[in-house]
Scaffold this active site. Structure first.
Site, PDB file in Angstrom:
ATOM      1  N   GLU A 163      20.352 -31.512  20.639  1.00  0.00           N
ATOM      2  CA  GLU A 163      19.007 -31.373  21.223  1.00  0.00           C
ATOM      3  C   GLU A 163      19.140 -31.085  22.718  1.00  0.00           C
ATOM      4  OE1 GLU A 163      16.739 -34.849  20.169  1.00  0.00           O
ATOM      5  OE2 GLU A 163      16.924 -34.456  18.035  1.00  0.00           O
ATOM      6  N   HIS A 178      11.375 -33.237  18.875  1.00  0.00           N
ATOM      7  CA  HIS A 178      11.573 -34.694  18.944  1.00  0.00           C
ATOM      8  C   HIS A 178      10.326 -35.384  19.517  1.00  0.00           C
ATOM      9  CE1 HIS A 178      14.990 -37.880  18.961  1.00  0.00           C
ATOM     10  NE2 HIS A 178      13.827 -38.448  18.708  1.00  0.00           N
TER      11      HIS A 178
END
Ligand code: 9EZ
Length: 318
Positions: free
Chosen positions: A260, A278
């Site tokens: 990420e 997220h």
């Protein structure tokens, strides 16, 4: 009274709890260099995600007793180094529960009705209703993998929408699962074979890394959909892409990724994959709860330093 540095933006409710009993410096934009130079003056440090509490910072922290992370997990804290220095590390695991559970339900419905794809299509000027024939969730089976804090919060909400809920979790009893409206199955295979929607809510650990790989996708119904709002790494992303391409799976909603940000992840180009960056914990309420949950622990730990017996005693005895 102790000195506490809050080195990231956290909700004011958390700052106020610490200010009631301590000297607080709220410096949510402090640089890594300034933090290293200043940390020797503080007994407590509170961060969220921005500040990396490295071994170098911990080495410079001569008085530090406690580090609080206003969030779930300790990803940005060198917990080993802290432990080696006798510094307690606390976080806020309960704060995000409802937010993540609600995001899971949002993604499930978005997936079933192609809401993100239809939004993009209509913005492009199209009116292609037939491309977006969805499915209802009422009467469908939701398989919850991991019935801890978040899975057990998803379960009764799914029941309220008319779903049948199955759960697989080797750490949870059948009786406890029933309290959440979920019927426990004995194996992951059994859950995968029966579920129209599968939602993952396990922690990322050596035992859960790659828990969803080729073998698991091959055992899902070809028209099943996956919702993944846990931690990147539990799903093998290449196996997921293969499953989608080979028709072992009708769709997937992903909030978390192996790396990420994911950059140009081929999964995100797939027409039956929907994604969010997220966002599970990204609500006003979760941020407030995280700040309060961590501030209360930091305050309690520092109070124990000052007066260990009275801090432990029940209020009526004081
Ligand atoms: C693993 C788990 C749940 C699980 C839950 C917890 C350590 N751990 N592992 C596989 N707390 C479902 C499937």
């Amino acid at each position: 009274m102790y000195s506490i540095l809050i080195a990231d933006p956290i909700a004011s409710e958390g700052v106020q709890i610490l200010e009631r009993a301590h000297r607080v410096r709220f410096d949510p934009v402090i640089t890594a260099d300034a933090l290293r130079d200043a940390i020797s003056n503080y007994d407590g440090l509170v961060v969220r995600s921005r500040t990396k509490v490295t071994a170098q910072i911990i080495d410079a922290a001569k008085r530090l007793r406690v580090i609080g992370r206003a969030g779930v997990g300790l990803d940005n804290i060198d917990a080993e180094a802290a432990k080696a220095h006798g510094i307690q590390v606390v976080n806020a695991p309960y704060s995000v529960t409802v937010s993540v559970a609600e995001h899971t339900l949002g993604l499930m419905i978005a997936l079933a009705r192609f809401i993100p794809q239809a939004d993009v299509s209509l913005r492009r000027g199209e009116w292609t209703k037939n491309k977006f024939m969805g499915t209802e969730i009422q009467g469908k089976t939701l398989g919850i993998v991991g019935l801890g804090r978040i899975g057990s919060t998803v379960s009764p909400r799914a029941v309220a929408l008319g779903m049948r809920v199955l759960a697989y979790d080797p750490y949870i009893t059948r009786a406890r699962a029933l309290n959440f409206g979920a019927a426990m199955v004995d194996t992951l295979e059994e859950l995968l074979a029966q579920s129209d929607f599968v939602s993952i809510h396990t922690p990322l650990m050596p035992t859960t890394r790659g828990l969803f790989s080729d073998y698991e996708f091959e055992r899902m119904k070809p028209n099943a959909r996956l919702i993944f709002c846990a931690r990147g790494g539990v799903v093998d992303e290449r196996a997921l892409l293969r499953a989608l391409e080979e028709g072992n799976l009708a769709g997937a909603a992903l909030d978390v990724f192996e790396t990420e940000p994911p950059g140009q992840n081929p999964l995100m180009q797939h027409p039956r994959v929907i994604v969010t960056p997220h966002l599970g914990a990204m609500t006003q309420e979760a941020q407030t709860k995280a700040a309060v949950e961590v501030a209360e622990q930091v305050a309690r730990i520092l109070k124990m330093q000052a007066e260990p017996v009275r801090a432990l005693a029940p209020a009526a005895a004081c």
